[in-house]
Design a protein around this motif. Structure first.
Motif, PDB file in Angstrom:
ATOM      1  N   THR A  38      49.403  10.250  30.903  1.00 16.10           N
ATOM      2  CA  THR A  38      49.976  10.830  29.683  1.00 16.10           C
ATOM      3  C   THR A  38      49.120  11.992  29.204  1.00 16.10           C
ATOM      4  O   THR A  38      49.638  13.068  28.856  1.00 16.10           O
ATOM      5  CB  THR A  38      50.044   9.764  28.592  1.00 16.10           C
ATOM      6  OG1 THR A  38      50.540   8.570  29.158  1.00 16.10           O
ATOM      7  CG2 THR A  38      50.971  10.196  27.477  1.00 16.10           C
ATOM      8  N   ALA A  39      47.789  11.825  29.238  1.00 15.48           N
ATOM      9  CA  ALA A  39      46.889  12.891  28.791  1.00 15.48           C
ATOM     10  C   ALA A  39      47.080  14.119  29.658  1.00 15.48           C
ATOM     11  O   ALA A  39      47.156  15.252  29.161  1.00 15.48           O
ATOM     12  CB  ALA A  39      45.436  12.401  28.860  1.00 15.48           C
ATOM     13  N   MET A  40      47.206  13.919  30.977  1.00 15.89           N
ATOM     14  CA  MET A  40      47.410  15.042  31.889  1.00 15.89           C
ATOM     15  C   MET A  40      48.678  15.789  31.518  1.00 15.89           C
ATOM     16  O   MET A  40      48.717  17.018  31.501  1.00 15.89           O
ATOM     17  CB  MET A  40      47.548  14.516  33.338  1.00 15.89           C
ATOM     18  CG  MET A  40      46.267  13.958  33.911  1.00 15.89           C
ATOM     19  SD  MET A  40      45.068  15.272  34.165  1.00 15.89           S
ATOM     20  CE  MET A  40      43.806  14.398  35.051  1.00 15.89           C
ATOM     21  N   ASN A  98      49.232  19.714  30.465  1.00 16.56           N
ATOM     22  CA  ASN A  98      50.225  20.569  31.092  1.00 16.56           C
ATOM     23  C   ASN A  98      51.081  21.248  30.033  1.00 16.56           C
ATOM     24  O   ASN A  98      51.337  22.451  30.098  1.00 16.56           O
ATOM     25  CB  ASN A  98      51.118  19.686  31.988  1.00 16.56           C
ATOM     26  CG  ASN A  98      51.395  20.378  33.304  1.00 16.56           C
ATOM     27  OD1 ASN A  98      51.084  21.548  33.447  1.00 16.56           O
ATOM     28  ND2 ASN A  98      51.968  19.652  34.239  1.00 16.56           N
ATOM     29  N   GLU A  99      51.529  20.451  29.041  1.00 18.72           N
ATOM     30  CA  GLU A  99      52.368  20.984  27.946  1.00 18.72           C
ATOM     31  C   GLU A  99      51.614  22.094  27.212  1.00 18.72           C
ATOM     32  O   GLU A  99      52.169  23.173  26.969  1.00 18.72           O
ATOM     33  CB  GLU A  99      52.703  19.813  27.002  1.00 18.72           C
ATOM     34  CG  GLU A  99      53.791  20.112  25.998  1.00 18.72           C
ATOM     35  CD  GLU A  99      55.116  20.332  26.684  1.00 18.72           C
ATOM     36  OE1 GLU A  99      55.938  21.035  26.096  1.00 18.72           O
ATOM     37  OE2 GLU A  99      55.312  19.810  27.825  1.00 18.72           O
ATOM     38  N   SER A 100      50.317  21.858  26.885  1.00 22.51           N
ATOM     39  CA  SER A 100      49.506  22.860  26.179  1.00 22.51           C
ATOM     40  C   SER A 100      49.431  24.122  27.016  1.00 22.51           C
ATOM     41  O   SER A 100      49.588  25.238  26.502  1.00 22.51           O
ATOM     42  CB  SER A 100      48.100  22.330  25.936  1.00 22.51           C
ATOM     43  OG  SER A 100      48.179  21.133  25.220  1.00 22.51           O
ATOM     44  N   SER A 128      50.828  29.745  27.885  1.00 19.33           N
ATOM     45  CA  SER A 128      51.509  30.726  28.714  1.00 19.33           C
ATOM     46  C   SER A 128      52.540  31.479  27.886  1.00 19.33           C
ATOM     47  O   SER A 128      52.658  32.695  27.983  1.00 19.33           O
ATOM     48  CB  SER A 128      52.175  29.979  29.872  1.00 19.33           C
ATOM     49  OG  SER A 128      52.797  30.883  30.710  1.00 19.33           O
ATOM     50  N   ASP A 129      53.308  30.715  27.052  1.00 14.47           N
ATOM     51  CA  ASP A 129      54.299  31.370  26.196  1.00 14.47           C
ATOM     52  C   ASP A 129      53.635  32.383  25.272  1.00 14.47           C
ATOM     53  O   ASP A 129      54.109  33.522  25.116  1.00 14.47           O
ATOM     54  CB  ASP A 129      55.042  30.320  25.357  1.00 14.47           C
ATOM     55  CG  ASP A 129      55.946  29.477  26.213  1.00 14.47           C
ATOM     56  OD1 ASP A 129      56.177  29.884  27.376  1.00 14.47           O
ATOM     57  OD2 ASP A 129      56.423  28.417  25.725  1.00 14.47           O
ATOM     58  N   SER A 168      45.085  26.464  36.250  1.00 13.93           N
ATOM     59  CA  SER A 168      44.719  25.190  35.614  1.00 13.93           C
ATOM     60  C   SER A 168      45.911  24.228  35.633  1.00 13.93           C
ATOM     61  O   SER A 168      45.750  23.031  35.848  1.00 13.93           O
ATOM     62  CB  SER A 168      44.217  25.437  34.191  1.00 13.93           C
ATOM     63  OG  SER A 168      45.310  25.493  33.311  1.00 13.93           O
ATOM     64  N   SER A 169      47.118  24.768  35.483  1.00 10.13           N
ATOM     65  CA  SER A 169      48.311  23.904  35.510  1.00 10.13           C
ATOM     66  C   SER A 169      48.433  23.219  36.858  1.00 10.13           C
ATOM     67  O   SER A 169      48.685  22.015  36.949  1.00 10.13           O
ATOM     68  CB  SER A 169      49.548  24.754  35.225  1.00 10.13           C
ATOM     69  OG  SER A 169      50.679  23.947  35.205  1.00 10.13           O
ATOM     70  N   ASN A 170      48.163  23.993  37.948  1.00 12.69           N
ATOM     71  CA  ASN A 170      48.216  23.385  39.288  1.00 12.69           C
ATOM     72  C   ASN A 170      47.199  22.280  39.396  1.00 12.69           C
ATOM     73  O   ASN A 170      47.466  21.211  39.940  1.00 12.69           O
ATOM     74  CB  ASN A 170      47.938  24.448  40.358  1.00 12.69           C
ATOM     75  CG  ASN A 170      49.140  25.380  40.511  1.00 12.69           C
ATOM     76  OD1 ASN A 170      50.249  25.012  40.108  1.00 12.69           O
ATOM     77  ND2 ASN A 170      48.918  26.563  41.061  1.00 12.69           N
TER      78      ASN A 170
END
Lengths: 906, 171
Positions: free
Chosen positions: A691-693, A697-699, A704-705, A766-768
């Motif tokens: 869940t933390a991961m 990812n969401e952040s 990015s936005d 970092s997302s990868n």
């Protein structure tokens, strides 16, 4: 009304029928005559109409020609003499019309129409003498011509001509009434109009139009007229032959008229005005001739039709009257014949009534009356034959009655009401011999007055008797007691051939002696049935059959008494224990069998008692040995009990060990449960990491936005800077500094765009990485999950071990229970062995007492009656056996086995 | 050599220099006279014009002036590119025989502003009669790159709002 007609004589009835029929025929004939007369009158009116039109023709012909004459005069082209001639013709015509009218007017109801026409004509005549205007003259004349023509048409209507039923005469009428006047009038008009044109120097268009119209109507009238004549001819060959030349003349004059008028219209007419008028007058002559011919033919056709109808009517009426006369003559003849034969028949009936059955019946004809006389003849014959048959039957009945009188059986016959109507000779004798007794019992009985009395007097209850005899269907047998006498009665119903109850026949017989013997025998048999065989029948007062019956019965009771006495003696001895008595007397049959069975019973009993005596001695010896065996058994049972106690204490120890094992297994199970819980917690931690991961990812996506927004801002800034550069360039030299600033801003914007791009790359990287981390965490979660499964399996196994140990523990307890039960049973066995020992002793005692009891029976003559010596001798063997078993129970095993095979080692 | 000269010219401050706004189209750099540029703006949706040539994307209302937009890629028969927030429209003032007109061209991106001397400009190459090159003002080398300078008046004169359908022949 109807009954009054029925009561009339036949002759009168027939005459009234004939009269009614005659009246009907006459009535219909009258109706027929009236109708046919009407039809004839109808045609007669047509003839009148035709005559009238014939008279009128000169009038309208004259008027037409007068119009022409006046017109020509006014056109200054007079036709000499025509005007005066036509006036005279018209005057003559009116006179002729009036003459005709004198006998026709009433039929046709023309009234004042002719007078009106004459007055109108007088006006025209006066007017034409002074008139100067041609058109006015033509109009006046045309009016009066139209009136004349409508009068013609009216006559046609009112005289039924227009309703003519036959096609040939109808079309002739059509020509006479409508076509001929129309052609005449139109031809004249065309002539006048044409004259007007030829007289003028040139053709006025309205004149030409009027003439053309007149021409067309004239040609139509010609066509209709020719058509009418041809149609009439097509329906009547005679008319066709007569009119053919007239029709062709008509066609020619139509052609001439058409040619002349066309010539005038084309202005190519060569002649003068007078010549034109003359030619037109000429052409119309064919029409007048045709009219005359058609009128004549119409007249002749109508006359022929009237004659034909009159002939038919008279023929029919004469025929009807002839047939009617013939009918009346035939009716008269028939009636005369019927009444004469009726008189003959009533004469025959009178003869039969007076008993004369041999009349000769004459049959004259085979009609209904003839059939009636034939039936009468056969009736007379049958009556004669029946009278002869009845005489024969009466003779036969007399013979049968004589036979019945002499029969030895007593016969009495009663009618359906129970009244005695006949008594034969035997019955009379029976009544006479029994008359003393009967008159004592039946009041008013007289043996010589039975016939005529009621049958009921022989019965105590007369109503019951009557009812029973009334309902009798088959043979009824009974016996009656009257005083000291017994009578047997057999009653039978008597029916006629058609199943009607006629009465009852009763046969009488006396049965007094038979009934007395029967009572005596009944008493003897009753006593024997109750066991008293001593009674005997007294044969001294009997004879014949009754004596033989009495002595036989006595013999039977004697022999039965002897066998019962013998049996009684032997059985009484047996009851006292004496088995030596026997039945020695020889008996035959069933009695012999009984004696043999009694003897055999005693033999069998004797041998059985001897066998019982032997067996009881053997039982006593066996009982002794059982007692010894039981004492051995008691000893061994004690040993078994001590072994069982040791077994029980070993089992106690084993139970303690197994219980400990179960406890250990339960501890292990608890430990395994703890491990499983820990593993589950590890799984939850892994899920939290996943869940933390995802949150990281969401952040990253949001960063990015934001970077994209920054990038867009940089782009817009760049555009603004470029616009600023453009403005600076426009400003020329003054804008140079501004251009530099714009360039700086642009480079800043480009740099921020670069930076944004780099940050974007970093974020993507970092997302990868976060994705990789998520996968790793998921894998470790799966590993933990499988670990949890393994631990659960271990726990399950340990639980199984625990359960097995518990089952073992309970199994050992069951074994324990079984051992203690065995111990208890061993104790009980020991007690049982002691009881068995006591029972063996008891049994030996019983055997001895049985021996004593059997000794009661004396089985042969030498015995004294009590066998006490046998039980005294028998007790000797048991003491021999008992010392061995009691003194050496274990040591003498081999010895006892060899001596008594039936007792094995326990 | 010429590259160096051009470099100098662009770096120079004085002299008869013309300023050119350059933009990118399918990797190539094109320039227009900066004085004909009226405005640079991002792409926004345009109202389509019926029966217009394919490269006329429609018209926009620019502060009261109706401006037709022309996709330069399609005008040059290049592969069309999907429009995004970075697509740029350069609004130009065009001198026509009917007076001054305003038109927009859609390009991939705006590149830079160069000051170029007329001497550094090369004439357009002669490619024979088959190719019409009179809408190219000239070619110039800037920082080792070839920049094609467009003669915008001549080039866009024909790209007025469509009044006849024969424009395609001109291209």
């Amino acid at each position: 009304m109807f009954s009054r007609i029925n009561s009339l004589r036949v002759g009168l009835k027939l005459w009234s029928v004939v009269g009614l029929l005659t009246a009907i025929v006459l009535g219909f004939s009258g109706v027929y005559y009236t109708q046919t007369s009407d039809t004839i009158h109808f045609s007669q009116k047509e003839v009148y109409g035709n005559d009238y039109i014939q008279a009128l023709r000169p009038v309208f012909h004259g008027m037409t020609k007068h119009r022409t004459a006046v017109v020509e005069r006014l056109l200054d082209a007079p036709i000499p003499g025509l005007e005066a001639a036509t006036e005279a013709e018209i005057a003559a015509g009116f006179k002729a019309v009036k003459a005709t009218e004198a006998y026709i007017n009433a039929e046709l109801s023309i009234g004042s129409r002719v007078d009106d026409l004459e007055r109108q004509w007088a006006d025209v005549l006066a007017h034409s003498a002074t008139v100067k205007d041609i058109d006015e003259a033509i109009a006046k004349h045309t009016d009066v011509i139209d009136s004349a023509l409508s009068l013609v048409a009216y006559v046609g209507d009112t005289s039924n001509l227009i309703l003519d039923p036959d096609l040939d005469s109808f079309y002739l009428m059509d020509y006479v009434v409508l076509r001929e006047p129309a052609i005449e009038a139109m031809s004249g008009l065309a002539s006048d109009l044409g004259s007007k044109i030829t007289a003028s120097p040139f053709i006025y268009p309205d004149h030409a139009r009027a003439l053309t119209e007149a021409k067309v109507r004239l040609l139509d009238a010609y066509a209709a007229g020719i058509g009418a004549l041809e149609t009439s001819g097509a329906n009547n060959a005679e008319v066709a032959a007569a009119l053919s030349s007239i029709v062709s003349d008509l066609k020619a004059s139509r052609a001439t008229a058409e040619t002349n008028i066309n010539a005038v219209l084309n202005a190519s007419f060569k002649g003068t005005t007078e010549e034109f008028a003359a030619s037109m007058l000429d052409s119309v002559k064919a029409n007048e001739a045709a009219g005359t011919a058609a009128t004549q033919w119409l007249d002749s056709l109508l006359q022929a039709r009237i004659d034909g109808m009159q002939n038919a009517m008279y023929t029919a009426l004469i025929g009807v009257f002839v047939v009617l006369a013939a009918t009346i003559v035939v009716a008269f003849l028939v009636l005369r014949s019927v009444s004469s034969r009726m008189a003959m028949i009533s004469g025959y009936f009178a003869g039969i009534q007076n008993g004369d059955l041999n009349q000769n019946i004459v049959i004259t004809a085979q009609d209904d009356m003839g059939e009636l006389m034939t039936d009468l003849d056969s009736m007379q014959t049958q009556l004669r034959e029946r009278t002869e048959r009845e005489a024969v039957v009466a003779a036969e009945n007399s013979r049968i009655k004589q036979g019945l009188d002499n029969v030895s059986t007593s016969v009495m016959i009663a009618d359906a009401d129970g009244k005695i109507i006949y008594l034969n000779d035997s019955a009379s004798a029976l009544m006479r011999t029994s008359s003393d007794n009967l008159s004592r019992e039946i009041s008013g009985f007289r043996h010589d007055a039975i016939v005529g009395a009621s049958f009921d007097q022989f019965h105590a209850n007369p109503g019951h008797q009557r009812n029973m005899l009334g309902n009798l269907r088959g043979t009824h047998r009974t016996e009656i007691n009257v005083g000291n006498q017994v009578f047997s009665l057999i009653a039978n119903p008597v029916y006629s051939d058609d199943e009607v109850r006629l009465g009852t026949v009763v046969e009488w017989a006396e049965k007094t002696e038979e009934r007395a013997v029967e009572a005596e025998i009944g008493e003897i048999v009753e006593k024997a049935a109750n066991g008293d065989l001593s009674a005997r029948l007294d044969t001294t007062n009997k004879s014949g059959f009754f004596m033989a019956l009495g002595s036989g019965l006595n013999r039977l009771t004697e022999s039965a008494q002897a066998i019962i006495a013998d049996t009684n003696r032997v059985m009484s001895g047996m009851a006292r224990g004496d088995l030596t008595a026997r039945i020695d007397t020889e008996y035959r049959g069933e009695f012999g069998n009984l004696a043999a069975a009694v003897n055999q019973t005693i033999e069998q009993m004797t041998s059985v008692i001897e066998q019982i005596t032997n067996a009881s001695e053997q039982i006593r010896a066996g009982a002794e040995e059982i007692a010894q065996g039981n004492s051995d058994l008691s000893h061994r049972t004690e040993q078994q009990a001590s072994s069982l106690e040791e077994t029980a204490s070993s089992m106690e120890e084993m139970t303690g060990l197994v219980r400990q094992t179960a406890e250990n297994a339960r501890n292990v199970n608890d430990l395994a449960g703890g491990v499983r819980d820990s593993a589950s917690e590890g799984g939850q931690v892994v899920e939290q990491a996943v869940t933390a991961m995802e949150a990281i990812n969401e952040s990253s996506k949001r960063i990015s936005d934001i970077i994209t927004v920054i990038d867009e801002i940089a782009f817009q800034t760049n555009l603004l800077a470029l616009n600023a550069a453009v403005e600076a360039a426009r400003a020329g030299e003054q804008g140079r500094g501004f251009a530099v600033v714009a360039g700086e801003v642009r480079s800043l914007a480009q740099r921020s765009a670069e930076a944004a791009k780099e940050i974007k790359d970093l974020i993507r990287d970092s997302s990868n990485k976060v994705n990789d981390g998520t996968q790793l965490v998921n894998r470790s979660g799966e590993t933990l999950q499988s670990l949890v499964g393994s631990i659960a399996e271990v726990a399950d196994r340990v639980a199984e071990i625990t359960r097995a140990a518990e089952e073992q523990s309970s199994g050992i307890e069951q074994v324990n229970t079984a051992v203690s039960q065995m111990d208890e049973m061993t104790q009980q066995n020991a007690a049982l062995v002691e009881e068995a020992s006591a029972a063996g002793e008891n049994m030996a005692e019983q055997a001895r007492s049985m021996n004593t009891a059997v000794g009661f029976f004396r089985v042969n003559e030498s015995d004294t009656g009590a066998r006490s010596p046998a039980p005294a001798r028998q007790p000797a063997p048991p003491p021999r056996v008992t010392p061995k078993t009691t003194s050496a129970p274990t040591g003498n095993v081999v010895h006892s086995a060899s001596e008594d095979d039936e007792w094995d080692e326990f | 050599m010429e590259a160096v000269a051009t470099d100098n010219t662009t770096q120079g401050v004085a002299g008869a220099l013309d300023q050119y706004l350059t933009f990118m189209l399918d990797g190539e750099e094109y320039g227009v006279d900066i004085l004909s540029v009226r405005e640079i703006r991002g792409w926004d949706s345009a109202t389509p014009v019926p029966n217009a040539p394919k490269h006329v994307k429609g018209v926009i209302n620019l502060r009261g002036t109706i401006v037709p937009l022309i996709d330069l890629r399609e005008r040059f028969n290049l592969e069309p590119l999907e429009y995004g927030p970075m697509t740029v429209v350069i609004v130009l003032n065009v001198n026509t025989d009917k007076g001054e007109k305003t038109m927009g061209i859609v390009v991939d991106a705006v590149s830079d502003v160069y000051s170029i001397s007329a001497d550094d400009m090369r004439d357009p190459p002669d490619l024979g009669d088959s190719v019409d090159t009179n809408y190219i003002k000239g070619l110039v080398n800037v920082q080792e790159k070839m920049v094609i300078l467009l003669e915008i008046d001549r080039f866009l004169n024909a790209d007025r709002l469509p009044t006849s359908s024969d424009y395609g022949l001109d291209a």
